[in-house]
Design a protein around this motif. Structure first.
Motif, PDB file in Angstrom:
ATOM      1  N   ASP A 188       0.808  -1.227   0.000  1.00 26.71           N
ATOM      2  CA  ASP A 188       0.000   0.000   0.000  1.00 26.71           C
ATOM      3  C   ASP A 188       0.840   1.276   0.000  1.00 26.71           C
ATOM      4  N   GLY A 189       0.294   2.268  -0.678  1.00 27.97           N
ATOM      5  CA  GLY A 189       1.041   3.472  -1.028  1.00 27.97           C
ATOM      6  C   GLY A 189       1.424   3.351  -2.490  1.00 27.97           C
ATOM      7  N   HIS A 247      -3.319  -1.644  -3.391  1.00 28.60           N
ATOM      8  CA  HIS A 247      -3.648  -0.232  -3.615  1.00 28.60           C
ATOM      9  C   HIS A 247      -3.947  -0.078  -5.111  1.00 28.60           C
ATOM     10  N   HIS A 268      -9.619   1.163   0.510  1.00 30.85           N
ATOM     11  CA  HIS A 268     -10.074   2.514   0.130  1.00 30.85           C
ATOM     12  C   HIS A 268     -10.731   2.609  -1.255  1.00 30.85           C
TER      13      HIS A 268
HETATM   14 ZN    ZN Z   1      -3.475   2.912  -0.473  1.00 30.50          ZN
END
Ligand code: ZN
Length: 449
Positions: free
Chosen positions: A159-160, A186, A239
């Motif tokens: 993630d990122g 992500h 998300h």
């Molecule tokens: Zn993320």
């Protein structure tokens, strides 16, 4: 833990979606566990017991966050286990999952082991590590997934950054079935847009900022779902921010593909207009300070149609959980041009004000998706419930209480939220972890426990 005496929490409206309970009741905590739920006044007290009055308040299981950026190791000036814990208990979270985009990344057992030890000594809440999917989160070579599983990670994520290679993602999903761990990607196709500032649309055009379209997210979710289909692997979509993504996940679930999803409080409550820095209003004239870098995050705040679709997805069960994507940044990462500003906002302490306060989502639903939803994804039956024998992680909430979001009220080391310096509705008054009272707002209930 600070409080080890048995505790009775009296007369609260107990909402425990795991048992379908929504009733006035007493809850008894002892030896770090929930002992029982009684009719009001039914529990007989012994001398050494504490009594805690929750009349006119909500009592619920402690929240579980699937998505916290702990910034430890390597960026402790933004957050560390102690301050993350302080933010968590103020927001009602008693278990948080730490994302692996740290320095070094959580891509091997020794780094994960060191973090776990540090969290156990510095934090009052349960911190569960998430391991990296690929070595160094670079996307080229799988991390030692079995080693990470043995070290206690609860999921795997870069993630990122997205896992751009479908081959890498296919391999990770193949292993995920054996490990029983979700692969959390992500979803952002950087092959479509590499550099961007905010959602693609009229606001980006108005502000002269670079946009990223909804399809950059939904294309990658569609790819990951097809890979989950051919591997039988376990996919978790973090998300979710667009209407198209919700629809793709809804269809995949109807086809019994092994996919779960989470949405952030800010995507449920805020839209791209918040980038103007006028609390969602569109200014008549643009000034020199025409935007709020605290409204910059990945994925970006989207349109009202997307926001409505996310709430619908939460209501119909397409989206299983609310995850905060708590992403602390120092002032120097945000007091700059919008393009230079780092992505992310803090989220642990504002989850309730955003979902219940601003988005006006049903409180029972919010509690369910912050307890039952993440608990099922983690596969841990001892948390997110007030069943007898569960961990005594309990919170007391006043959904109508108004508080001021500022440096004196926030526990996080960082303050990057578009709600900063404003009033927020929905407050956690007290938080118990393993039967110990770790947090109370303004001394709430101090005379009782
Ligand atoms: Zn993320």
């Amino acid at each position: 833990m600070k409080q080890q005496r048995p505790i009775v929490i009296r007369n609260g409206r107990v909402i425990d979606p795991s048992q379908g309970i929504d009733a006035i009741a007493d809850i008894v905590l002892m030896d770090g566990l929930v002992i029982g739920i009684d009719s009001p006044g039914a529990t007989q007290l012994s001398n050494d017991w504490s009594e805690f009055d929750a009349s006119d308040k909500i009592v619920a299981p402690g929240f579980i966050d699937l998505h916290t950026h702990l910034r430890t190791p390597g960026q402790e000036w933004k957050e560390d286990p102690k301050t993350a814990s302080e933010a968590a208990v103020r927001g009602g979270f008693t278990t948080i999952c730490a994302m692996p985009n740290t320095y070094p990344a959580q891509d091997n057992a020794s780094v994960v082991g060191e973090l776990t030890q540090r969290c156990a000594s510095e934090s009052d809440v349960r911190i569960r590590p998430i391991g990296a999917i690929t070595k160094g989160r670079k996307g080229h070579e799988l991390a030692p997934m079995h080693e990470l599983a043995d070290a206690g990670v609860v999921g795997l994520s870069d993630d990122g950054d997205p896992v751009m290679s479908p081959h890498m993602m296919r391999q990770a999903l193949t292993y995920s079935s054996d490990l029983g761990l979700p692969i959390i990607n992500h979803a952002e196709d950087r092959g479509l847009v590499a550099d961007w500032d905010m959602n693609e649309g009229a606001v980006a055009t108005h502000l002269g900022l670079r946009g990223i379209p909804n399809s950059a997210e939904s294309m990658m979710i569609a790819r990951d779902i097809e890979l989950a289909r051919i591997t039988g692997g376990r996919l978790h979509v973090p998300h979710v921010s667009t209407a198209e993504s919700v629809e793709i996940i809804r269809r995949a679930k109807s086809e019994s593909i092994n996919v779960t999803a989470e949405v952030t409080p800010h995507h449920l409550a805020l839209t791209e207009e918040w980038v103007y820095g006028e609390r969602g209003n569109v200014p008549m004239v643009l000034h020199a300070n025409a935007y709020d870098s605290n409204a910059k995050m990945a994925p970006p705040l989207r349109s009202e149609d997307d926001r409505v679709a996310l709430i619908k997805g939460l209501e119909d069960g397409t989206i299983d959980a609310i995850g905060t994507d708590h992403a602390p940044h120092a002032d120097t990462d945000k007091v700059c041009t919008f393009t230079e500003a780092a992505n992310g906002i803090i989220g642990l302490e504002t989850a309730l004000p955003l979902t219940v306060g601003i988005a006006a989502i049903n409180l029972n639903l919010v509690i369910e998706r912050l307890t039952v939803g993440p608990r099922a994804i983690l596969g841990d039956g001892t948390i997110g419930t007030l069943k007898p024998g569960a961990k005594a992680d309990v919170i007391i909430i006043d959904p109508d209480a108004v508080w001021h979001v500022d440096r004196t009220t926030l526990g996080s080391k960082s303050h990057n939220t578009p709600l900063f310096a404003s009033n927020a509705k929905g407050r956690v008054l007290a938080t118990f972890v393993a039967g110990g009272k770790i947090w109370d707002a303004d001394g709430y209930g101090a005379s009782d426990a």
